[in-house]
Enzyme design. Structure first.
Site, PDB file in Angstrom:
ATOM      1  N   CYS A  21       0.957  -1.184   0.055  1.00 48.29           N
ATOM      2  CA  CYS A  21       0.140  -0.072   0.163  1.00 48.29           C
ATOM      3  C   CYS A  21       1.028   1.292   0.009  1.00 48.29           C
ATOM      4  CB  CYS A  21      -0.904   0.077   1.191  1.00 48.29           C
ATOM      5  SG  CYS A  21      -1.658   1.534   1.362  1.00 48.29           S
ATOM      6  N   CYS A  38      -0.182   4.205   2.431  1.00 49.65           N
ATOM      7  CA  CYS A  38      -0.423   4.027   3.779  1.00 49.65           C
ATOM      8  C   CYS A  38      -0.154   2.479   4.363  1.00 49.65           C
ATOM      9  CB  CYS A  38      -1.660   4.315   4.737  1.00 49.65           C
ATOM     10  SG  CYS A  38      -3.117   4.021   3.674  1.00 49.65           S
ATOM     11  N   SER A  39      -1.255   1.686   4.731  1.00 48.94           N
ATOM     12  CA  SER A  39      -0.850   0.381   5.042  1.00 48.94           C
ATOM     13  C   SER A  39      -1.971  -0.535   4.885  1.00 48.94           C
ATOM     14  CB  SER A  39      -0.267   0.373   6.504  1.00 48.94           C
ATOM     15  OG  SER A  39      -1.564   0.928   7.536  1.00 48.94           O
ATOM     16  N   CYS A  40      -2.896  -0.242   4.135  1.00 52.80           N
ATOM     17  CA  CYS A  40      -4.161  -1.257   3.550  1.00 52.80           C
ATOM     18  C   CYS A  40      -3.712  -2.671   3.345  1.00 52.80           C
ATOM     19  CB  CYS A  40      -4.811  -0.523   2.413  1.00 52.80           C
ATOM     20  SG  CYS A  40      -5.316   1.000   2.748  1.00 52.80           S
TER      21      CYS A  40
END
Ligand code: FE
Length: 207
Positions: A109, A112-114
């Protein structure tokens, strides 16, 4: 009014600082009645003890032994996972990418951090770091080498950018020599990193 540097002022530098911020946010959410401490404790416990990459591993093992399930998984991952009782928050729309002899998939991602929580649990720290998010797209082979995986020069590397709307994960290839393994034995071979695509499941010794 104090000035606020968006970088210097907002990036926590240590685990202690992150923990303090989490505590402060939790206190505010509880105080405003947006969430209860029981709900927070419940969620932490679920993601510590129940939800994790072992669920993704079970789904991959099923796909390896059941070609029809595999087709359903590749066609509609979210509903195929539901068949196995796996689904929920942060996994509402999932796409599974199949590795083959000629194509290797890797997930990141960049924003961000999906991450597909119901299948993989919470993301590892490195998945959230800017270094991984930048390098996975610029130098995927370099990243994979650091995880111990070196795909052949002819293998096409495909990079997939997960988002809050759509979360990707990888169906690795079944290691050679494991044709007689049970579904349970196969599931034990599937690692979290192979589901993200930074590596592949190890070939078990002696096969
Ligand atoms: Fe994200």
């Amino acid at each position: 009014m104090t000035s606020h540097n968006p970088v210097e002022g907002s990036v926590p530098r240590s685990n202690e600082e992150i923990a303090a911020r989490v505590k402060a946010m939790e206190a505010i959410l509880v105080e405003k009645g947006l969430i209860s401490t029981d709900a927070i404790d419940y969620m932490s416990s679920v993601y510590e003890k129940e939800v994790g990459p072992q669920l993704g591993a079970k789904i991959v093992a099923r796909a390896w032994v059941d070609p029809e399930f595999k087709q359903r998984l590749l066609a509609d991952a979210t509903s195929a996972c539901k068949e196995m009782g796996v689904g929920g928050m942060q996994g509402e729309e999932m796409i599974v990418l199949e590795n083959t002899d000629t194509v290797h998939n890797i997930v990141v991602c960049t924003l961000c951090s999906c991450y597909p929580w119901p299948v993989l649990g919470l993301p590892p720290n490195w998945y959230k770091y800017p270094a991984y998010r930048a390098r996975a797209t610029r130098d995927p082979r370099g990243v994979m080498a650091e995880f111990g995986y070196v795909p052949g020069p002819d293998v096409e590397i495909r990079i997939w950018d997960s988002s809050a709307e759509l979360r990707y994960w990888v169906l690795p290839q079944q290691p050679a020599g494991t044709e007689n393994f049970t579904e349970e034995q196969l599931a034990e071979l599937v690692t979290r990193d192979s589901l993200i695509g930074v590596s592949v499941p190890p070939t078990p010794a002696g096969v």
